[in-house]
Motif scaffolding. Sequence first.
Motif, PDB file in Angstrom:
ATOM      1  N   PHE A   6       0.792  -1.231   0.000  1.00 18.66           N
ATOM      2  CA  PHE A   6       0.000   0.000   0.000  1.00 18.66           C
ATOM      3  C   PHE A   6       0.827   1.285   0.000  1.00 18.66           C
ATOM      4  CE2 PHE A   6      -2.778  -3.175   2.066  1.00 18.66           C
ATOM      5  CZ  PHE A   6      -3.840  -3.122   1.186  1.00 18.66           C
ATOM      6  N   LEU A   7       2.085   1.239   0.434  1.00 22.77           N
ATOM      7  CA  LEU A   7       2.880   2.459   0.595  1.00 22.77           C
ATOM      8  C   LEU A   7       4.041   2.459  -0.396  1.00 22.77           C
ATOM      9  CD1 LEU A   7       3.056   2.675   4.493  1.00 22.77           C
ATOM     10  CD2 LEU A   7       1.383   3.721   2.961  1.00 22.77           C
ATOM     11  N   GLU A   8       4.331   3.632  -0.929  1.00 21.27           N
ATOM     12  CA  GLU A   8       5.468   3.827  -1.822  1.00 21.27           C
ATOM     13  C   GLU A   8       6.227   5.052  -1.348  1.00 21.27           C
ATOM     14  OE1 GLU A   8       3.595   4.386  -5.527  1.00 21.27           O
ATOM     15  OE2 GLU A   8       3.327   2.248  -5.964  1.00 21.27           O
ATOM     16  N   PRO A  97      10.470  14.846  -8.060  1.00 20.26           N
ATOM     17  CA  PRO A  97      10.228  15.295  -6.685  1.00 20.26           C
ATOM     18  C   PRO A  97      11.474  15.948  -6.092  1.00 20.26           C
ATOM     19  CG  PRO A  97      10.556  12.929  -6.732  1.00 20.26           C
ATOM     20  CD  PRO A  97      10.533  13.378  -8.161  1.00 20.26           C
ATOM     21  N   MET A  98      11.282  17.051  -5.404  1.00 23.93           N
ATOM     22  CA  MET A  98      12.371  17.740  -4.741  1.00 23.93           C
ATOM     23  C   MET A  98      12.638  17.108  -3.373  1.00 23.93           C
ATOM     24  SD  MET A  98      13.670  20.242  -6.583  1.00 23.93           S
ATOM     25  CE  MET A  98      13.683  18.970  -7.847  1.00 23.93           C
ATOM     26  N   PRO A  99      13.844  17.298  -2.804  1.00 28.70           N
ATOM     27  CA  PRO A  99      14.114  16.757  -1.467  1.00 28.70           C
ATOM     28  C   PRO A  99      13.113  17.273  -0.441  1.00 28.70           C
ATOM     29  CG  PRO A  99      16.152  17.433  -2.509  1.00 28.70           C
ATOM     30  CD  PRO A  99      15.046  17.895  -3.415  1.00 28.70           C
ATOM     31  N   LEU A 100      12.850  16.455   0.562  1.00 33.49           N
ATOM     32  CA  LEU A 100      11.847  16.802   1.563  1.00 33.49           C
ATOM     33  C   LEU A 100      12.313  17.982   2.397  1.00 33.49           C
ATOM     34  CD1 LEU A 100      10.848  13.233   2.807  1.00 33.49           C
ATOM     35  CD2 LEU A 100       9.698  14.647   1.110  1.00 33.49           C
ATOM     36  N   PRO A 101      11.414  18.921   2.719  1.00 32.28           N
ATOM     37  CA  PRO A 101      11.800  20.061   3.556  1.00 32.28           C
ATOM     38  C   PRO A 101      11.867  19.648   5.028  1.00 32.28           C
ATOM     39  CG  PRO A 101       9.479  20.214   2.998  1.00 32.28           C
ATOM     40  CD  PRO A 101      10.014  19.009   2.267  1.00 32.28           C
ATOM     41  N   MET A 102      12.388  20.563   5.835  1.00 27.26           N
ATOM     42  CA  MET A 102      12.421  20.322   7.274  1.00 27.26           C
ATOM     43  C   MET A 102      10.994  20.260   7.828  1.00 27.26           C
ATOM     44  SD  MET A 102      15.563  20.030   7.883  1.00 27.26           S
ATOM     45  CE  MET A 102      17.062  20.318   6.974  1.00 27.26           C
ATOM     46  N   ASP A 103      10.822  19.428   8.849  1.00 25.46           N
ATOM     47  CA  ASP A 103       9.530  19.232   9.540  1.00 25.46           C
ATOM     48  C   ASP A 103       8.503  18.514   8.674  1.00 25.46           C
ATOM     49  OD1 ASP A 103      10.424  20.411  11.876  1.00 25.46           O
ATOM     50  OD2 ASP A 103       9.785  22.412  11.276  1.00 25.46           O
ATOM     51  N   ALA A 104       8.926  17.903   7.570  1.00 27.86           N
ATOM     52  CA  ALA A 104       7.981  17.122   6.760  1.00 27.86           C
ATOM     53  C   ALA A 104       7.583  15.859   7.524  1.00 27.86           C
ATOM     54  CB  ALA A 104       8.611  16.765   5.422  1.00 27.86           C
ATOM     55  N   LYS A 105       6.301  15.543   7.513  1.00 24.83           N
ATOM     56  CA  LYS A 105       5.799  14.367   8.215  1.00 24.83           C
ATOM     57  C   LYS A 105       5.878  13.158   7.279  1.00 24.83           C
ATOM     58  CE  LYS A 105       2.676  17.014  11.181  1.00 24.83           C
ATOM     59  NZ  LYS A 105       1.275  17.233  11.609  1.00 24.83           N
ATOM     60  N   VAL A 106       6.484  12.084   7.792  1.00 23.23           N
ATOM     61  CA  VAL A 106       6.717  10.906   6.971  1.00 23.23           C
ATOM     62  C   VAL A 106       6.350   9.653   7.756  1.00 23.23           C
ATOM     63  CG1 VAL A 106       8.571  11.983   5.634  1.00 23.23           C
ATOM     64  CG2 VAL A 106       9.117  10.762   7.741  1.00 23.23           C
ATOM     65  N   VAL A 107       6.233   8.543   7.013  1.00 22.01           N
ATOM     66  CA  VAL A 107       6.075   7.209   7.586  1.00 22.01           C
ATOM     67  C   VAL A 107       7.211   6.356   7.040  1.00 22.01           C
ATOM     68  CG1 VAL A 107       4.627   5.152   7.725  1.00 22.01           C
ATOM     69  CG2 VAL A 107       3.576   7.414   7.788  1.00 22.01           C
ATOM     70  N   SER A 108       7.883   5.607   7.932  1.00 22.21           N
ATOM     71  CA  SER A 108       9.015   4.804   7.509  1.00 22.21           C
ATOM     72  C   SER A 108       8.867   3.381   8.017  1.00 22.21           C
ATOM     73  CB  SER A 108      10.329   5.406   8.025  1.00 22.21           C
ATOM     74  OG  SER A 108      11.433   4.650   7.579  1.00 22.21           O
ATOM     75  N   GLY A 120       7.122   9.878  11.672  1.00 18.42           N
ATOM     76  CA  GLY A 120       8.244  10.689  12.103  1.00 18.42           C
ATOM     77  C   GLY A 120       8.232  12.055  11.453  1.00 18.42           C
ATOM     78  N   ARG A 121       9.271  12.819  11.768  1.00 17.51           N
ATOM     79  CA  ARG A 121       9.391  14.189  11.270  1.00 17.51           C
ATOM     80  C   ARG A 121      10.823  14.410  10.825  1.00 17.51           C
ATOM     81  NH1 ARG A 121      10.479  18.953  13.905  1.00 17.51           N
ATOM     82  NH2 ARG A 121      10.457  17.843  15.893  1.00 17.51           N
ATOM     83  N   VAL A 122      11.014  14.959   9.625  1.00 19.27           N
ATOM     84  CA  VAL A 122      12.339  15.191   9.071  1.00 19.27           C
ATOM     85  C   VAL A 122      12.999  16.360   9.800  1.00 19.27           C
ATOM     86  CG1 VAL A 122      13.628  15.853   7.001  1.00 19.27           C
ATOM     87  CG2 VAL A 122      11.705  14.274   6.822  1.00 19.27           C
ATOM     88  N   ILE A 123      14.235  16.133  10.288  1.00 18.31           N
ATOM     89  CA  ILE A 123      14.969  17.206  10.973  1.00 18.31           C
ATOM     90  C   ILE A 123      16.319  17.485  10.322  1.00 18.31           C
ATOM     91  CG2 ILE A 123      13.856  16.715  13.183  1.00 18.31           C
ATOM     92  CD1 ILE A 123      16.423  15.310  14.031  1.00 18.31           C
ATOM     93  N   GLY A 124      16.675  16.723   9.293  1.00 17.82           N
ATOM     94  CA  GLY A 124      17.961  16.967   8.637  1.00 17.82           C
ATOM     95  C   GLY A 124      18.051  16.228   7.320  1.00 17.82           C
ATOM     96  N   TYR A 125      18.967  16.683   6.459  1.00 17.30           N
ATOM     97  CA  TYR A 125      19.158  16.087   5.136  1.00 17.30           C
ATOM     98  C   TYR A 125      20.638  16.022   4.846  1.00 17.30           C
ATOM     99  CZ  TYR A 125      19.194  15.669   0.038  1.00 17.30           C
ATOM    100  OH  TYR A 125      19.442  15.248  -1.254  1.00 17.30           O
ATOM    101  N   GLU A 126      21.108  14.859   4.387  1.00 25.59           N
ATOM    102  CA  GLU A 126      22.510  14.661   4.034  1.00 25.59           C
ATOM    103  C   GLU A 126      22.601  14.470   2.520  1.00 25.59           C
ATOM    104  OE1 GLU A 126      26.227  14.796   4.003  1.00 25.59           O
ATOM    105  OE2 GLU A 126      25.250  14.923   5.970  1.00 25.59           O
ATOM    106  N   PRO A 127      23.081  15.481   1.764  1.00 21.37           N
ATOM    107  CA  PRO A 127      23.072  15.380   0.302  1.00 21.37           C
ATOM    108  C   PRO A 127      24.067  14.378  -0.264  1.00 21.37           C
ATOM    109  CG  PRO A 127      24.125  17.416   1.001  1.00 21.37           C
ATOM    110  CD  PRO A 127      23.570  16.777   2.236  1.00 21.37           C
ATOM    111  N   ASN A 128      25.085  13.989   0.518  1.00 17.48           N
ATOM    112  CA  ASN A 128      26.094  13.069  -0.027  1.00 17.48           C
ATOM    113  C   ASN A 128      25.500  11.696  -0.326  1.00 17.48           C
ATOM    114  OD1 ASN A 128      28.125  15.009   0.129  1.00 17.48           O
ATOM    115  ND2 ASN A 128      28.570  14.503   2.241  1.00 17.48           N
ATOM    116  N   LEU A 152      10.958   6.326   2.889  1.00 21.65           N
ATOM    117  CA  LEU A 152      10.164   7.402   3.476  1.00 21.65           C
ATOM    118  C   LEU A 152       8.919   7.643   2.626  1.00 21.65           C
ATOM    119  CD1 LEU A 152      12.908   9.990   4.499  1.00 21.65           C
ATOM    120  CD2 LEU A 152      11.778   8.301   5.943  1.00 21.65           C
ATOM    121  N   TYR A 153       7.757   7.490   3.246  1.00 17.14           N
ATOM    122  CA  TYR A 153       6.475   7.782   2.607  1.00 17.14           C
ATOM    123  C   TYR A 153       5.951   9.089   3.190  1.00 17.14           C
ATOM    124  CZ  TYR A 153       1.433   7.521   1.721  1.00 17.14           C
ATOM    125  OH  TYR A 153       0.150   7.811   1.348  1.00 17.14           O
ATOM    126  N   THR A 154       5.641  10.060   2.339  1.00 16.10           N
ATOM    127  CA  THR A 154       5.218  11.379   2.808  1.00 16.10           C
ATOM    128  C   THR A 154       3.711  11.402   3.035  1.00 16.10           C
ATOM    129  OG1 THR A 154       5.033  12.121   0.517  1.00 16.10           O
ATOM    130  CG2 THR A 154       7.103  12.569   1.652  1.00 16.10           C
TER     131      THR A 154
END
Length: 416
Positions: A6-8, A97-108, A120-128, A152-154
């Motif tokens: 059900f989730l992608e 799709p662009m990278p997720l912004p800060m505080d985006a709500k996700v399901v993992s 959960g909630r996104v608090i950081g992004y590592e581009p490497n 990560l499902y948004t």
Amino acid sequence: WIWCEFLESFIDKTILASAYSPINYKQTRFAQLETDELPKRCWQFIRRLNGKPRRFSPAFIASEKAELERYRGVIRQLQQFRLDATQSVESLPKQIPMPLPMDAKVVSLLTKPLPMLRKGRVIGYEPNDCSYLVKFDMGGKHTVLSRADCYLYTLHECKSKSLADIINETSADNELDAVADDTTGQKRCHPLFAALLQLQKQLTLKRKIISDITTINEEFVAGGVPVAATRRDIKLTPQLEKLQHRYASNIITLHRVNAEILDNLRVAHEQMVVYEKDYLQNNDTPCNKILEKSRFLAERDLKASSNQMYLKGQATRELILQLQTLLYLCTELGQGNDIEVNAVLDAYINKLVTESTPEHLADFQHVIGILHKLRDQITNMWNLESERRQQQLLQVQQSDIASFVITEEGDIEMGL
């Protein structure tokens, strides 16, 4: 099973939506077919044209997984406005799709200690490695984990950008890098030195033109020409006509020189940006890594912004880029590296204050004052959190020691 059925993830959703489907096959092979309501014999004939299908085997599954991972890599490159020149874009999705912004709500999907789905909630992004720091609430406790983007499902629709716009911006950046990144340092410095030499010549010419215009005005006033109600009332003497021709010629030349000065200033600014990036990459220290990561994220946000019509001015873009970089530098606070981050912040703030214009200096210093208060609050919160964790660890150690002592006493009594 729920995750697979059900989730992608937000990156796989775009890839799978643009995959080759029976609808695409029908439009490609049978464009004249206007209906799906056909008798069984017709469908059997269409199926016979496809040939024998491939066996559903481990090798087939492995090839499909490899193809999906390849598409993920291309999407990640496009998210960072990079694309290999040999990569074909025909089969890619039209919206990236662009990278997720800060505080985006996700399901993992978490696998330890048991397979489970967590919000959960996104608090950081590592581009490497295109991973995200996500804060999960597990049993009333906040736990921060690093999760890949394919897990990560948004919960909300994420921002996207058209493939054509990304390719255009990527091509422009590649042309700039091709000019700047030559094999030797002498070739790379050539555009900057040429722009500076041209600027010096153009500024000298501009001073000469302005001096000539000043002389024309003085001659016009000294000639005693009477003030008339309209321009037609003035008699054009040969001397006055000569002054008008000189004035018009100087104004036209001044406009042309100003345009050339702006072009050379733009080239010099672009070259300085390239040199700053090279300096940060060559001096591989923790402070430079933090600043390079923050500036990269700020540039990515600026390119992905939907308000490009308000960002046409070079000064406006540079100001927003600097403020966005400062914002990302602040997000690095409270992660155990406050000494390095504070050093980078102080150096960057001093640079911005030095380069700011006098009319914006007061407003900028006011913002910096607010920023210092927020930095102190973040540092205090981090110290309190560290002390709380140390106390919890100490309590756990004491409880382990107490249980060990009780167990030893029981063993002694049993032996007696």
